[in-house]
Design a protein around this motif. Structure first.
Motif, PDB file in Angstrom:
ATOM      1  N   TRP A 194       0.826  -1.205   0.000  1.00  0.00           N
ATOM      2  CA  TRP A 194       0.000   0.000   0.000  1.00  0.00           C
ATOM      3  C   TRP A 194       0.862   1.257   0.000  1.00  0.00           C
ATOM      4  CZ3 TRP A 194      -3.585   2.653  -1.592  1.00  0.00           C
ATOM      5  CH2 TRP A 194      -4.139   3.745  -0.934  1.00  0.00           C
ATOM      6  N   LYS A 195       1.977   1.227   0.699  1.00  0.00           N
ATOM      7  CA  LYS A 195       2.856   2.397   0.727  1.00  0.00           C
ATOM      8  C   LYS A 195       3.361   2.721  -0.677  1.00  0.00           C
ATOM      9  CE  LYS A 195       7.100   4.252   2.761  1.00  0.00           C
ATOM     10  NZ  LYS A 195       8.239   3.999   3.685  1.00  0.00           N
ATOM     11  N   VAL A 196       3.804   1.695  -1.408  1.00  0.00           N
ATOM     12  CA  VAL A 196       4.281   1.920  -2.776  1.00  0.00           C
ATOM     13  C   VAL A 196       3.137   2.391  -3.658  1.00  0.00           C
ATOM     14  CG1 VAL A 196       5.273   0.840  -4.826  1.00  0.00           C
ATOM     15  CG2 VAL A 196       6.152   0.245  -2.567  1.00  0.00           C
ATOM     16  N   ALA A 197       1.966   1.768  -3.532  1.00  0.00           N
ATOM     17  CA  ALA A 197       0.818   2.129  -4.359  1.00  0.00           C
ATOM     18  C   ALA A 197       0.399   3.577  -4.126  1.00  0.00           C
ATOM     19  CB  ALA A 197      -0.353   1.191  -4.056  1.00  0.00           C
ATOM     20  N   ARG A 198       0.611   4.060  -2.929  1.00  0.00           N
ATOM     21  CA  ARG A 198       0.149   5.393  -2.548  1.00  0.00           C
ATOM     22  C   ARG A 198       1.157   6.487  -2.888  1.00  0.00           C
ATOM     23  NH1 ARG A 198       0.281   7.940   2.568  1.00  0.00           N
ATOM     24  NH2 ARG A 198       1.304   6.076   3.368  1.00  0.00           N
ATOM     25  N   VAL A 199       2.431   6.249  -2.612  1.00  0.00           N
ATOM     26  CA  VAL A 199       3.418   7.321  -2.759  1.00  0.00           C
ATOM     27  C   VAL A 199       4.585   6.950  -3.665  1.00  0.00           C
ATOM     28  CG1 VAL A 199       2.859   8.237  -0.487  1.00  0.00           C
ATOM     29  CG2 VAL A 199       4.727   6.585  -0.710  1.00  0.00           C
ATOM     30  N   GLY A 200       4.559   5.795  -4.295  1.00  0.00           N
ATOM     31  CA  GLY A 200       5.676   5.367  -5.146  1.00  0.00           C
ATOM     32  C   GLY A 200       5.879   6.277  -6.341  1.00  0.00           C
ATOM     33  N   ASN A 201       7.113   6.303  -6.846  1.00  0.00           N
ATOM     34  CA  ASN A 201       7.440   7.130  -8.009  1.00  0.00           C
ATOM     35  C   ASN A 201       7.373   6.355  -9.320  1.00  0.00           C
ATOM     36  OD1 ASN A 201       8.027   9.508  -6.505  1.00  0.00           O
ATOM     37  ND2 ASN A 201      10.014   8.640  -5.923  1.00  0.00           N
ATOM     38  N   SER A 202       7.481   5.035  -9.247  1.00  0.00           N
ATOM     39  CA  SER A 202       7.486   4.212 -10.454  1.00  0.00           C
ATOM     40  C   SER A 202       6.069   3.739 -10.788  1.00  0.00           C
ATOM     41  CB  SER A 202       8.391   2.992 -10.258  1.00  0.00           C
ATOM     42  OG  SER A 202       8.168   2.024 -11.265  1.00  0.00           O
ATOM     43  N   PRO A 203       5.525   4.114 -11.968  1.00  0.00           N
ATOM     44  CA  PRO A 203       4.188   3.638 -12.350  1.00  0.00           C
ATOM     45  C   PRO A 203       4.102   2.111 -12.392  1.00  0.00           C
ATOM     46  CG  PRO A 203       4.846   5.467 -13.749  1.00  0.00           C
ATOM     47  CD  PRO A 203       6.059   5.075 -12.947  1.00  0.00           C
ATOM     48  N   THR A 221      -0.892  14.586   2.744  1.00  0.00           N
ATOM     49  CA  THR A 221      -0.929  13.134   2.925  1.00  0.00           C
ATOM     50  C   THR A 221       0.231  12.432   2.241  1.00  0.00           C
ATOM     51  OG1 THR A 221      -2.344  12.884   0.968  1.00  0.00           O
ATOM     52  CG2 THR A 221      -3.447  13.134   3.101  1.00  0.00           C
ATOM     53  N   GLY A 222       0.915  13.129   1.330  1.00  0.00           N
ATOM     54  CA  GLY A 222       2.043  12.521   0.628  1.00  0.00           C
ATOM     55  C   GLY A 222       1.622  11.623  -0.516  1.00  0.00           C
ATOM     56  N   ILE A 223       0.361  11.675  -0.900  1.00  0.00           N
ATOM     57  CA  ILE A 223      -0.132  10.795  -1.958  1.00  0.00           C
ATOM     58  C   ILE A 223       0.212  11.373  -3.324  1.00  0.00           C
ATOM     59  CG2 ILE A 223      -2.201   9.837  -3.016  1.00  0.00           C
ATOM     60  CD1 ILE A 223      -3.468   9.762  -0.296  1.00  0.00           C
ATOM     61  N   ASN A 224       0.779  10.542  -4.174  1.00  0.00           N
ATOM     62  CA  ASN A 224       1.049  10.937  -5.543  1.00  0.00           C
ATOM     63  C   ASN A 224      -0.151  10.603  -6.412  1.00  0.00           C
ATOM     64  OD1 ASN A 224       3.621  11.768  -4.882  1.00  0.00           O
ATOM     65  ND2 ASN A 224       4.569   9.816  -5.421  1.00  0.00           N
ATOM     66  N   PHE A 225      -0.477  11.481  -7.340  1.00  0.00           N
ATOM     67  CA  PHE A 225      -1.613  11.234  -8.228  1.00  0.00           C
ATOM     68  C   PHE A 225      -1.361   9.953  -9.028  1.00  0.00           C
ATOM     69  CE2 PHE A 225      -4.099  11.790 -12.106  1.00  0.00           C
ATOM     70  CZ  PHE A 225      -5.338  12.109 -11.559  1.00  0.00           C
ATOM     71  N   PRO A 226      -2.315   9.024  -9.039  1.00  0.00           N
ATOM     72  CA  PRO A 226      -2.067   7.737  -9.709  1.00  0.00           C
ATOM     73  C   PRO A 226      -2.059   7.857 -11.221  1.00  0.00           C
ATOM     74  CG  PRO A 226      -4.328   7.858  -8.907  1.00  0.00           C
ATOM     75  CD  PRO A 226      -3.635   9.075  -8.386  1.00  0.00           C
ATOM     76  N   PRO A 227      -1.062   7.304 -11.884  1.00  0.00           N
ATOM     77  CA  PRO A 227      -1.068   7.268 -13.351  1.00  0.00           C
ATOM     78  C   PRO A 227      -2.149   6.311 -13.835  1.00  0.00           C
ATOM     79  CG  PRO A 227       0.736   5.946 -12.494  1.00  0.00           C
ATOM     80  CD  PRO A 227       0.114   6.630 -11.317  1.00  0.00           C
ATOM     81  N   SER A 228      -2.416   6.338 -15.127  1.00  0.00           N
ATOM     82  CA  SER A 228      -3.490   5.503 -15.688  1.00  0.00           C
ATOM     83  C   SER A 228      -3.265   4.026 -15.401  1.00  0.00           C
ATOM     84  CB  SER A 228      -3.585   5.735 -17.202  1.00  0.00           C
ATOM     85  OG  SER A 228      -4.012   7.042 -17.490  1.00  0.00           O
ATOM     86  N   SER A 229      -2.016   3.563 -15.512  1.00  0.00           N
ATOM     87  CA  SER A 229      -1.747   2.142 -15.297  1.00  0.00           C
ATOM     88  C   SER A 229      -2.093   1.725 -13.876  1.00  0.00           C
ATOM     89  CB  SER A 229      -0.278   1.829 -15.589  1.00  0.00           C
ATOM     90  OG  SER A 229       0.580   2.604 -14.751  1.00  0.00           O
TER      91      SER A 229
END
Length: 449
Positions: free
Chosen positions: A139-148, A194-202
């Motif tokens: 969940w941490k990667v899904a929420r704030v990760g840099n790699s799509p 919250t540190g959440i990155n906007f999710p890419p389409s993938s």
């Protein structure tokens, strides 16, 4: 499946420091992993597979990734149930470690390997423990990760782990709510806090597919009209997304929701439904949506959207083939919403086996699992008890290979290799027989006594 048992090296390896692990595979270079023999059929657990596991302890990222790749290839090319059960705790810990400390590529591979391990070990205590241990890191990667790619892989695996290992409906719903927060995420001033990155389409597609997979396991009586309305309002907005994969995933989720609610039959069937199966959105993600800023949408509006997409494919610069695929897909989705009719899907398997599906519940499960297993789908469908249970499937035995007409003719031909070999054997026997009758020499060419 059986209880997850600790691998032979678990206790020894867990006591080692980082410096100690550098010497474990000192005789094996990274090229040994990258250029090692292909893993097929039976695996020598004491050599090649052990080398892959040993590589997961190395400080060098390239070594860990090589070990992950080797194990992924092994798990997709064969159903290694005994190996997975024997090494379950060791492998799960190392895969999670790659998710925690690796780069985007290693995280994506670690998440995929974790899902394959759960598929192979099967439902039960093993999968439950993997889900518990891995969820916060995925969940941490899904929420704030840099790699799509890493975010997408972690979301896929999170859904599959809950599908296999969730112990009760509460655990399923918790994962669904987590996935829904990605599906419904919009740009907000709260993102920075919250540190959440906007999710890419993938990532959004992976979250949608994983959410739908878990929804397919829920009793339709728990899907109330208010849940349908709140969910469809969000999904309808995604039908306008420029990405074809996002539009298609949203459309399939809508078709599944309508199929589930239509299966209830009458109002009496929904008296005991639960309105908060999946909240429209967590207030910690986007308070504006939670307070009702998102407008509701009627069924007629959804139908009109589907009709438009079934005739006019959207998306900037979309290839002609993709536009045709979209029109076909949305005609099927439209039929599911208007007429309650799902497409007929048939999948051919080895030994003359075949799977047939005629509901969106089954089709969504098939699509997600087949996408995740990739080239290993046919192998696991034939030999994995977990998939047999999921799809209520009993495979036929592999048929013996029969000779083709050409092969039979070659064997019968006097010029065939077999025929020539047979002639040579007969000639040697005749020659030996003549020598023995003469009495001068033995068959070995020495003087007879």
């Amino acid at each position: 499946m059986g209880r997850c048992r600790k691998g032979r090296r678990t206790a020894r390896m867990d006591d080692l420091t980082d410096d100690d692990t550098m010497s474990i595979a000192s005789t094996v270079s990274s090229s040994d992993y990258n250029n090692g023999p292909e893993v097929e059929g039976e695996f020598d657990e004491s050599t090649l597979m052990d080398q892959y596991v040993e590589a997961l302890y190395q400080k060098r990222a390239s070594m860990r990734e090589a070990g992950l790749k080797g194990l992924i290839d092994a798990f997709t090319s064969a159903v290694l149930t005994d190996f997975a059960e024997d090494q379950c705790e060791t492998l799960a810990n190392r895969f999670i470690n790659s998710i925690k400390v690796g780069s985007g590529s290693e995280i994506a591979q670690g998440a995929r390997a974790l899902g394959l391990l759960a598929f192979t070990a099967g439902a039960g205590s093993s999968a439950q423990q993997i889900l518990t241990d891995a969820t916060p890191h995925l969940w941490k990667v899904a929420r704030v990760g840099n790699s799509p790619a890493a975010r997408s892989s972690c979301l896929e695996t999170l859904g599959l782990l809950a599908f296999i290992g969730a112990s009760d409906l509460g655990a399923t719903e918790a994962t669904m709510e987590t996935l829904w927060s990605i599906v419904n995420h919009t740009h907000s001033s709260e993102d920075q806090k919250t540190g959440i990155n906007f999710p890419p389409s993938s990532a959004r597609v992976s979250a949608l597919m994983a959410w739908s997979l878990l929804l397919s396991t829920v009793d339709p009586r728990r899907v109330s009209s208010s849940h349908l309305q709140s969910s469809v309002s969000v999904l309808s907005g995604l039908l306008k997304n420029e990405d074809l994969a996002v539009r298609t995933a949203a459309g399939e989720s809508i078709a599944l929701l309508y199929e589930m609610t239509n299966s209830l039959g009458s109002a009496e069937d929904v008296e005991d439904t639960v309105d908060d199966l999946v909240p429209p959105v967590s207030t910690s993600i986007n308070p504006r949506v939670a307070t009702g800023a998102r407008a509701t949408i009627s069924e007629d509006e959804v139908v009109e959207q589907m009709k438009t997409l079934s005739v006019h494919a959207g998306g900037k610069g979309q290839p002609k083939k993709e536009r045709a695929v979209q029109r076909s897909s949305f005609r099927e989705l439209l039929a599911a919403i208007e007429d309650g009719v799902a497409p007929q899907v048939s999948v051919k398997l080895p030994a003359g086996n075949a799977l047939k599906f005629n509901s969106w519940t089954e089709i969504i499960q098939l699509n997600v699992i087949r996408r995740f297993l990739g080239e290993g789908f046919q192998t696991h469908m034939q030999g994995n008890p977990l998939l047999h249970e999921i799809f209520d499937f009993v495979p036929q035995a592999e048929k013996r290979k029969t000779l083709s007409t050409k092969e039979k003719r070659m064997l019968q031909s006097p010029n065939s290799i077999v025929s020539k070999a047979r002639t040579e054997v007969m000639n040697r026997r005749r020659q030996n027989s003549r020598v023995q009758k003469m009495g001068g020499f033995s068959a070995n060419g020495h003087d007879s006594d």
